[in-house]
Design a protein around this motif. Structure first.
Motif, PDB file in Angstrom:
ATOM      1  N   CYS A  73      -2.767  -5.024  -4.537  1.00 16.07           N
ATOM      2  CA  CYS A  73      -1.276  -4.808  -3.857  1.00 16.07           C
ATOM      3  C   CYS A  73      -0.872  -6.210  -3.305  1.00 16.07           C
ATOM      4  CB  CYS A  73      -1.272  -3.600  -2.695  1.00 16.07           C
ATOM      5  SG  CYS A  73      -1.792  -1.958  -3.275  1.00 16.07           S
ATOM      6  N   ASP A  74       0.300  -6.135  -3.065  1.00 18.69           N
ATOM      7  CA  ASP A  74       0.957  -7.207  -2.359  1.00 18.69           C
ATOM      8  C   ASP A  74       0.496  -7.565  -0.852  1.00 18.69           C
ATOM      9  OD1 ASP A  74       2.545  -9.406  -1.513  1.00 18.69           O
ATOM     10  OD2 ASP A  74       4.452  -8.646  -2.496  1.00 18.69           O
ATOM     11  N   PRO A  75       0.020  -8.471  -0.332  1.00 21.06           N
ATOM     12  CA  PRO A  75      -0.520  -8.490   1.006  1.00 21.06           C
ATOM     13  C   PRO A  75       0.667  -8.936   1.975  1.00 21.06           C
ATOM     14  CG  PRO A  75      -1.084 -10.546  -0.179  1.00 21.06           C
ATOM     15  CD  PRO A  75      -0.925  -9.658  -1.295  1.00 21.06           C
TER      16      PRO A  75
ATOM     17  N   ASP B 252       4.725  -2.985   4.997  1.00 22.56           N
ATOM     18  CA  ASP B 252       5.004  -1.320   4.714  1.00 22.56           C
ATOM     19  C   ASP B 252       3.780  -1.170   3.610  1.00 22.56           C
ATOM     20  OD1 ASP B 252       6.070  -2.564   2.529  1.00 22.56           O
ATOM     21  OD2 ASP B 252       7.524  -0.985   2.399  1.00 22.56           O
ATOM     22  N   MET B 253       2.775  -2.173   3.201  1.00 21.82           N
ATOM     23  CA  MET B 253       2.087  -1.693   2.246  1.00 21.82           C
ATOM     24  C   MET B 253       1.120  -0.948   2.668  1.00 21.82           C
ATOM     25  SD  MET B 253       1.462  -1.728  -1.058  1.00 21.82           S
ATOM     26  CE  MET B 253       2.597  -2.698  -1.594  1.00 21.82           C
ATOM     27  N   LYS B 254       0.299  -0.758   3.808  1.00 23.78           N
ATOM     28  CA  LYS B 254      -0.762   0.013   4.305  1.00 23.78           C
ATOM     29  C   LYS B 254      -0.173   1.374   4.272  1.00 23.78           C
ATOM     30  CE  LYS B 254      -3.601   0.274   8.466  1.00 23.78           C
ATOM     31  NZ  LYS B 254      -3.849  -0.201   9.764  1.00 23.78           N
ATOM     32  N   ASP B 255       1.159   1.776   4.938  1.00 25.56           N
ATOM     33  CA  ASP B 255       1.525   2.989   4.760  1.00 25.56           C
ATOM     34  C   ASP B 255       1.830   3.432   3.478  1.00 25.56           C
ATOM     35  OD1 ASP B 255       1.436   2.873   7.628  1.00 25.56           O
ATOM     36  OD2 ASP B 255       3.587   2.286   7.707  1.00 25.56           O
ATOM     37  N   LEU B 256       2.268   2.469   2.542  1.00 31.72           N
ATOM     38  CA  LEU B 256       2.573   2.944   1.056  1.00 31.72           C
ATOM     39  C   LEU B 256       1.278   3.418   0.347  1.00 31.72           C
ATOM     40  CD1 LEU B 256       5.036   0.200   0.089  1.00 31.72           C
ATOM     41  CD2 LEU B 256       5.341   2.684  -0.180  1.00 31.72           C
ATOM     42  N   LEU B 257       0.186   2.712   0.407  1.00 32.86           N
ATOM     43  CA  LEU B 257      -1.186   2.833  -0.011  1.00 32.86           C
ATOM     44  C   LEU B 257      -1.784   4.260   0.634  1.00 32.86           C
ATOM     45  CD1 LEU B 257      -3.209  -0.391  -0.091  1.00 32.86           C
ATOM     46  CD2 LEU B 257      -3.176   1.387  -1.956  1.00 32.86           C
TER      47      LEU B 257
END
Length: 582
Positions: free
Chosen positions: A441-443, A447-452
């Motif tokens: 994913c894009d670092p 919000d990527m942590k929550d999306l994952l």
């Protein structure tokens, strides 16, 4: 000469195969059984290693197992005589000894093949030390193994030179740095085998206000060794419920009521994580580091060697590993991809090979890609078998014409916020996904942590995600510049860079990095380099390709995970599956 190495009758059962001293194949049993940390005899891993090498069991000259019931025998008898432990504890050890001595019969029965080779029992910590030093880039190094227990010891250290390892001292049962951490992990409400990494993730959210109590539980002496205050632990006199046979490993309660009297009530199942729990986690990590670095500094003073090869379950404490250079005089560190008990399979095999052949030259393990791989035809057949499910979700299936196109379109999807399953080449050896069975994913996305977690992982919010970074970019983005090919060290991210990569920056500004080179994984390197060209950031967020299960092994498991989760895209070999944009 074929040597088969085993970690058996314990958690993280595994097998490896050496041909003329060269590692050919290695895999953990959990990947085939689909049960995390699978414990027992690694029949399926053995079968796969033999098939991958194109040999039968009858061609195996030697089998090496990473335990020896005869090791430290005098210490065992002295302990029983002096401490008078529960009879059930003694009988349990005798039963385990009997199992291990029947390895040759078990092999023939489970694989239905003849076996006339010799079985070697390698002392647990020698196997750990061999698993690190004998594949390290070092001709000479201090060697340290620290774990829960193995063959009545919990730590061992010495020096490795050439292809020889001399063990000079140990910490014996009932004292254990690994058991200290495991017990506090249980107390904090994480009861599953291998949950210690959750305490590491929780620790930065707390303060060290329980250090006085921690120093009562674990005492560090002036020469770098340590001992437990046994009032707080059950293992020294009672039989703890252990389940190591053909399934998920289960460990009974390790702490006594005295620990709750000291620290307060243990966190119950489903109970919210309170600030007190965060502070205890932080204090436990700090206490572990105090003992760990006292030991390492004592080892350095004894040998005055700049290189350190580290192994054992405690070598999975990547937070502490990342501080070795700042807290000790060691200048280079090597931690093998499977530092825990699975790695003992390789260590046992290499120890036997070196002993039999008086080997002086060794092959460095600079990558972890020793597991199964699958052809494009096998992948295509797996996709076709799930065609109805794929079509039902309106997924588009295509094949990239070359690697440039594949990495370019994947990097573009990552840059646009997609969650991408990345399945390539040979499966990784060890617990980390290192770019062949990964979700990328894009670092840059906060919000990527929550999306994952919403799409796939569903794990505790305090657990961080990790970056895979181009090796040549490490100095620009991290405060320490070093090779970390197996994601076994946590380094501080440079202050000015943290806001640029919030998805992989932990609350304390650190990251558990994996360094990636073109030589060891050209396709993963090309993907990250393509993302760098688009974004200016030479890394991707990398987490394991799974959903509350072992990391996927076969294309079928990758497809299953993709279809039952909210993953946006699956890249499996040259095949690409995309969900429609929502």
């Amino acid at each position: 000469m074929i040597v088969l190495g085993l970690n058996a009758y314990h958690g993280d059962a595994a097998a490896c195969l050496l041909r003329d001293g060269v590692l050919v194949a290695a895999a953990e049993e959990e990947r085939f059984r689909r049960v995390k940390h699978w414990a027992g005899f690694p029949t399926k891993a053995i079968d796969w290693c033999l098939r991958d090498a194109g040999v039968g069991l009858g061609e195996v000259s030697h089998v090496a197992i990473n335990q020896d019931s005869r090791a430290n025998l005098g210490r065992k008898f002295a302990y029983v005589f002096k401490r008078r432990p529960d009879l059930g504890l003694v009988l349990d050890r005798i039963r385990n000894k009997t199992k291990r001595e029947g390895v040759d019969a078990t092999l023939k029965r489970e694989l239905s093949q003849p076996f006339d080779g010799k079985v070697h029992f390698v002392e647990h910590h020698l196997a750990h030390l061999a698993s690190a030093f004998l594949v390290s880039p070092f001709d000479e190094a201090a060697v340290v193994s620290v774990d829960g227990f193995g063959d009545f010891a919990s730590a061992a250290w010495g020096v490795g030179r050439g292809a020889k390892i001399a063990i000079d001292d140990k910490v014996y049962f009932p004292h254990s740095l690994g058991l200290f951490y495991q017990t506090l992990t249980q107390y904090l409400g994480f009861p599953s085998y291998g949950d210690e990494y959750k305490v590491m993730g929780l620790a930065p959210y707390g303060t060290v206000r329980f250090m006085r109590e921690m120093r009562q539980i674990l005492r560090v002496d002036t020469v770098g060794s340590f001992e437990l205050d046994l009032r707080f632990f059950r293992h020294a006199r009672e039989k703890i419920d252990y389940e190591w046979d053909s399934g998920e490993p289960i460990v009974g309660t390790l702490y006594t009521p005295a620990l709750e009297e000291l620290l307060g009530p243990a966190r119950g199942k489903g109970e919210d994580v309170a600030q007190r729990h965060r502070d205890i986690a932080c204090s436990a990590q700090a206490m572990y580091e105090e003992a760990f670095f006292a030991l390492l500094n004592a080892v350095y003073s004894r040998y005055c060697v700049d290189n350190l090869a580290l192994a054992g379950g405690c070598a999975m404490n990547s937070v502490a590993n990342g501080k070795v250079y700042s807290q000790t005089p060691f200048r280079k560190l090597y931690v093998q991809a499977a530092a825990g008990d699975a790695g003992g399979a390789i260590g046992a095999a290499l120890a036997v090979w070196s002993k039999l052949n008086a080997a002086t030259r060794r092959a460095t393990m600079d990558h972890a890609y020793w597991g199964p791989e699958y052809s494009s035809a096998e992948t295509g057949a797996a996709i076709e078998a799930r065609r109805r499910d794929i079509d039902a979700q309106a997924c588009v299936v295509s094949i990239a014409k070359d690697e440039l196109e594949l990495c370019g379109q994947t990097a573009q999807a990552v840059a646009e916020g997609a969650v991408v399953g990345w399945f390539q080449g040979r499966m990784e050896w060890g617990p980390r996904a290192l770019g062949n069975r990964s979700i990328v994913c894009d670092p840059r996305r906060a919000d990527m942590k929550d999306l994952l977690n919403a799409k796939i992982k569903r794990r505790e919010s305090f657990r961080p995600f990790a970056p895979s970074i181009l090796r040549e970019a490490v100095a620009e983005w991290f405060e320490i510049d070093d090779d970390v090919p197996f994601m076994m060290q946590v380094f501080p991210i440079r202050q000015e860079k943290r806001a640029l990569i919030p998805a992989v920056s932990h609350v304390d500004g650190s990251g558990r990095l994996q360094t990636v080179t073109r030589e060891t994984n050209p396709r993963y390197y090309a993907l990250i380099d393509a993302f760098r060209a688009l974004s200016g950031v030479p890394m991707v967020l990398n987490t394991s390709f799974n959903e509350n299960e072992p990391i996927v092994c076969r294309p079928e498991e990758a497809l299953d995970c993709f279809l039952r989760t909210g993953m946006d895209m699956l890249v499996i070999g040259d095949w690409v599956l995309r969900r429609p944009v929502r």
